[in-house]
Design a protein around this motif. Structure first.
Motif, PDB file in Angstrom:
ATOM      1  N   ALA A 111       7.689  89.919   3.517  1.00 19.42           N
ATOM      2  CA  ALA A 111       7.534  89.782   2.171  1.00 19.42           C
ATOM      3  C   ALA A 111       8.523  89.524   1.535  1.00 19.42           C
ATOM      4  O   ALA A 111       8.672  88.768   0.351  1.00 19.42           O
ATOM      5  CB  ALA A 111       7.060  91.230   1.561  1.00 19.42           C
ATOM      6  N   LYS A 112       9.856  90.067   1.650  1.00 22.68           N
ATOM      7  CA  LYS A 112      10.952  89.504   0.915  1.00 22.68           C
ATOM      8  C   LYS A 112      11.231  88.004   1.061  1.00 22.68           C
ATOM      9  O   LYS A 112      11.779  87.254   0.117  1.00 22.68           O
ATOM     10  CB  LYS A 112      12.402  90.342   1.412  1.00 22.68           C
ATOM     11  N   PHE A 121       6.177 102.210  -0.651  1.00 24.29           N
ATOM     12  CA  PHE A 121       6.135 103.685  -0.548  1.00 24.29           C
ATOM     13  C   PHE A 121       6.956 104.206   0.734  1.00 24.29           C
ATOM     14  O   PHE A 121       6.430 104.168   1.729  1.00 24.29           O
ATOM     15  CB  PHE A 121       4.622 104.146  -0.191  1.00 24.29           C
ATOM     16  N   SER A 122       8.248 104.280   0.433  1.00 25.60           N
ATOM     17  CA  SER A 122       9.005 104.842   1.421  1.00 25.60           C
ATOM     18  C   SER A 122      10.322 105.142   0.745  1.00 25.60           C
ATOM     19  O   SER A 122      10.481 104.822  -0.462  1.00 25.60           O
ATOM     20  CB  SER A 122       9.469 103.672   2.178  1.00 25.60           C
ATOM     21  N   SER A 123      11.231 106.161   1.499  1.00 26.45           N
ATOM     22  CA  SER A 123      12.441 106.338   1.270  1.00 26.45           C
ATOM     23  C   SER A 123      13.555 105.235   1.429  1.00 26.45           C
ATOM     24  O   SER A 123      14.656 105.240   1.261  1.00 26.45           O
ATOM     25  CB  SER A 123      12.861 107.624   1.565  1.00 26.45           C
ATOM     26  N   TYR A 124      13.165 104.351   2.316  1.00 30.90           N
ATOM     27  CA  TYR A 124      13.971 103.160   2.819  1.00 30.90           C
ATOM     28  C   TYR A 124      14.718 102.391   1.311  1.00 30.90           C
ATOM     29  O   TYR A 124      14.103 101.819   0.546  1.00 30.90           O
ATOM     30  CB  TYR A 124      13.122 102.155   3.548  1.00 30.90           C
ATOM     31  N   MET A 125      15.797 102.372   1.706  1.00 32.91           N
ATOM     32  CA  MET A 125      16.361 101.663   0.605  1.00 32.91           C
ATOM     33  C   MET A 125      16.923 100.333   0.708  1.00 32.91           C
ATOM     34  O   MET A 125      17.625  99.850   1.743  1.00 32.91           O
ATOM     35  CB  MET A 125      18.117 102.620   0.340  1.00 32.91           C
ATOM     36  N   ASP A 126      16.584  99.540  -0.363  1.00 34.57           N
ATOM     37  CA  ASP A 126      16.689  98.177  -0.278  1.00 34.57           C
ATOM     38  C   ASP A 126      17.032  97.877  -1.718  1.00 34.57           C
ATOM     39  O   ASP A 126      16.270  97.962  -2.533  1.00 34.57           O
ATOM     40  CB  ASP A 126      15.541  97.310   0.321  1.00 34.57           C
ATOM     41  N   PRO A 127      18.107  97.281  -2.071  1.00 32.31           N
ATOM     42  CA  PRO A 127      18.405  96.683  -3.457  1.00 32.31           C
ATOM     43  C   PRO A 127      17.438  95.823  -4.247  1.00 32.31           C
ATOM     44  O   PRO A 127      17.553  95.789  -5.278  1.00 32.31           O
ATOM     45  CB  PRO A 127      19.899  96.350  -3.061  1.00 32.31           C
ATOM     46  N   ASP A 128      16.839  95.216  -3.306  1.00 34.20           N
ATOM     47  CA  ASP A 128      15.719  94.077  -3.904  1.00 34.20           C
ATOM     48  C   ASP A 128      14.350  94.478  -4.022  1.00 34.20           C
ATOM     49  O   ASP A 128      13.487  93.912  -4.332  1.00 34.20           O
ATOM     50  CB  ASP A 128      15.877  92.723  -2.758  1.00 34.20           C
ATOM     51  N   VAL A 129      14.159  96.001  -3.675  1.00 38.20           N
ATOM     52  CA  VAL A 129      12.745  96.371  -3.670  1.00 38.20           C
ATOM     53  C   VAL A 129      12.569  97.608  -4.530  1.00 38.20           C
ATOM     54  O   VAL A 129      13.619  98.466  -4.254  1.00 38.20           O
ATOM     55  CB  VAL A 129      12.477  96.568  -2.082  1.00 38.20           C
ATOM     56  N   PRO A 286      11.976  90.219 -13.810  1.00 43.50           N
ATOM     57  CA  PRO A 286      12.285  90.357 -12.658  1.00 43.50           C
ATOM     58  C   PRO A 286      13.565  90.665 -12.396  1.00 43.50           C
ATOM     59  O   PRO A 286      14.061  90.851 -11.136  1.00 43.50           O
ATOM     60  CB  PRO A 286      12.327  88.627 -12.283  1.00 43.50           C
ATOM     61  N   ASN A 287      14.386  90.599 -13.487  1.00 43.33           N
ATOM     62  CA  ASN A 287      15.851  91.183 -13.508  1.00 43.33           C
ATOM     63  C   ASN A 287      16.354  92.595 -13.730  1.00 43.33           C
ATOM     64  O   ASN A 287      17.452  92.922 -13.621  1.00 43.33           O
ATOM     65  CB  ASN A 287      16.627  89.981 -14.463  1.00 43.33           C
ATOM     66  N   LYS A 288      15.154  93.440 -13.880  1.00 46.65           N
ATOM     67  CA  LYS A 288      15.413  94.651 -14.336  1.00 46.65           C
ATOM     68  C   LYS A 288      15.751  95.545 -13.202  1.00 46.65           C
ATOM     69  O   LYS A 288      15.676  95.102 -11.972  1.00 46.65           O
ATOM     70  CB  LYS A 288      14.134  95.154 -14.687  1.00 46.65           C
ATOM     71  N   PRO A 289      16.844  96.509 -13.405  1.00 52.25           N
ATOM     72  CA  PRO A 289      17.385  97.256 -12.300  1.00 52.25           C
ATOM     73  C   PRO A 289      16.149  97.858 -11.550  1.00 52.25           C
ATOM     74  O   PRO A 289      15.257  98.353 -11.615  1.00 52.25           O
ATOM     75  CB  PRO A 289      18.133  98.357 -12.817  1.00 52.25           C
ATOM     76  N   SER A 290      16.628  98.050 -10.145  1.00 47.55           N
ATOM     77  CA  SER A 290      15.766  98.255  -8.951  1.00 47.55           C
ATOM     78  C   SER A 290      15.416  99.910  -9.191  1.00 47.55           C
ATOM     79  O   SER A 290      16.321 100.606  -9.683  1.00 47.55           O
ATOM     80  CB  SER A 290      15.932  98.223  -7.526  1.00 47.55           C
ATOM     81  N   VAL A 291      14.289 100.466  -8.739  1.00 39.54           N
ATOM     82  CA  VAL A 291      13.729 101.800  -9.219  1.00 39.54           C
ATOM     83  C   VAL A 291      13.976 102.319  -7.556  1.00 39.54           C
ATOM     84  O   VAL A 291      13.221 101.899  -6.627  1.00 39.54           O
ATOM     85  CB  VAL A 291      12.544 101.973  -9.703  1.00 39.54           C
ATOM     86  N   HIS A 292      14.605 103.565  -7.389  1.00 43.12           N
ATOM     87  CA  HIS A 292      14.434 104.285  -6.214  1.00 43.12           C
ATOM     88  C   HIS A 292      14.320 105.748  -6.561  1.00 43.12           C
ATOM     89  O   HIS A 292      15.159 106.336  -7.038  1.00 43.12           O
ATOM     90  CB  HIS A 292      15.751 104.140  -5.254  1.00 43.12           C
ATOM     91  N   LYS A 293      13.235 106.295  -6.287  1.00 43.64           N
ATOM     92  CA  LYS A 293      12.742 107.755  -6.756  1.00 43.64           C
ATOM     93  C   LYS A 293      12.118 108.632  -5.545  1.00 43.64           C
ATOM     94  O   LYS A 293      11.328 108.137  -4.877  1.00 43.64           O
ATOM     95  CB  LYS A 293      11.730 107.514  -7.858  1.00 43.64           C
ATOM     96  N   MET A 294      12.637 109.879  -5.624  1.00 42.65           N
ATOM     97  CA  MET A 294      12.079 110.646  -4.501  1.00 42.65           C
ATOM     98  C   MET A 294      11.005 111.961  -5.336  1.00 42.65           C
ATOM     99  O   MET A 294      11.996 112.488  -6.257  1.00 42.65           O
ATOM    100  CB  MET A 294      13.107 111.321  -3.793  1.00 42.65           C
ATOM    101  N   ILE A 295      10.279 112.323  -4.903  1.00 39.01           N
ATOM    102  CA  ILE A 295       9.221 113.270  -5.503  1.00 39.01           C
ATOM    103  C   ILE A 295       9.114 114.546  -4.650  1.00 39.01           C
ATOM    104  O   ILE A 295       8.693 114.357  -3.476  1.00 39.01           O
ATOM    105  CB  ILE A 295       7.997 112.843  -5.936  1.00 39.01           C
TER     106      ILE A 295
END
Length: 313
Positions: A111-112, A121-129, A286-295
């Motif tokens: 996909a990248k 849908f994951s906790s996997y950290m990727d700065p581009d996703v 497209p240039n907005k900061p990436s979102v990484h969130k845990m619930i």
């Protein structure tokens, strides 16, 4: 004319007062937005590809909640969904939503390569996703603590063979709960089965032969717990009198078991909607900061756990 066009196509760039005034006029004169024409002009397809692994079926309760959550959000923005089992550069879409991260699957990397926005849908950290997930560690710890607080100290844990981050995270949560109560982790209480009812039934046989001194068992998915209860009953055990059972997911299967299964509920529908919103925002910016969130998940206490704390103890 330029302002009217902006209200229709990029309303976020127009002052609220101006946007409201023009929208009122458009409604008054019966303007209907032509989505197909807009997509053609903007070189957008109006399609989002929803990736599901080849092992995931439409009968999977996780996928059902996930699909409905995504569909509800995207339909409001006139987007269509295309379900795919593999990523191809030729797919005509504006972005991808991935239902999870699997170490054995190249979906994320493929996909990248397309250069299109991705929500995972994951906790996997990727700065581009963009990624959102249930906090599997804290949620697993919550459900295992529930057992410990009711006197259980010998607790089996049933994993599945899915090569995904959530398996290790839920095992980590189990270990943390034991550690915080000074209970030694013992590999003899760990067993891996297929992520299915039949896997749970197989696990019941293993439990009887190898692990029957345990008073409780934590299953990292409810579907395995359902099978275990079926199998353990056939072997002459009673739930919860002989063995207490807890699960993880809370997507409906736990309520169809007898007894109903105490579990931790992960908000799949809400996360699916949040991921969809992230993806749509990414398409626009497209240039907005990436979102990484845990619930955090929440406890649903049902009928499958027995309190074995003795009076005065």
């Amino acid at each position: 004319m330029i302002t009217v066009s902006r209200v229709i196509n990029t309303p976020e760039k127009v002052a609220p007062e101006t946007r409201e005034r023009i929208t009122t006029l458009l409604n008054k004169y019966g303007y209907t937005h032509n989505t197909a024409a807009h997509n053609l002009a903007s070189k957008k397809s109006g399609i989002i590809c929803l990736h599901a692994s080849s092992k995931m079926t439409i009968n999977d309760p996780f996928f059902q909640h996930f699909f409905i959550g995504v569909g509800t959000c995207l339909s409001k923005e006139n987007y269509s969904i295309q379900i795919v089992n593999e990523i191809k550069a030729t797919q005509f879409c504006d972005g991808y939503i991935l239902s999870g991260f699997n170490f054995a699957d190249s979906a994320l990397e493929e996909a990248k390569k397309t250069g299109k926005p991705i929500a995972l849908f994951s906790s996997y950290m990727d700065p581009d996703v963009d990624s959102i997930d249930t906090d599997n560690v804290s949620s697993a710890k919550l459900i295992v603590n529930h057992l410990i607080e009711r006197g259980h100290r010998k607790i089996a844990v049933f994993l599945n063979d899915v090569e995904s981050t959530y398996v290790q995270e839920r095992l980590d949560g189990y270990k943390k709960a034991l550690s915080e109560h000074n209970i030694r982790f013992d590999e003899k209480y760990v067993h891996t089965v297929d992520n299915s009812v039949s896997g749970g039934i197989e696990g019941a046989g293993w439990f009887k032969e190898s692990c029957c001194d345990a008073t409780a068992a934590f299953f990292i998915t409810d579907i395995i717990a359902v099978g275990f209860i079926v199998g353990i009953k056939e072997l002459g055990f009673n739930v919860p009198d002989d063995i207490s059972v807890v699960g993880f997911d809370g997507l409906g299967h736990h309520l169809m078991s007898s007894p109903k299964i105490t579990t931790v509920v992960q908000p799949v529908y809400e996360i699916a909607q949040a991921l969809s919103k992230c993806l749509l925002d990414r398409i626009q910016n497209p240039n907005k900061p990436s979102v990484h969130k845990m619930i955090d998940g929440c406890l649903d206490e049902e009928e499958s756990v027995r309190n074995i704390i003795t009076k005065g103890g």
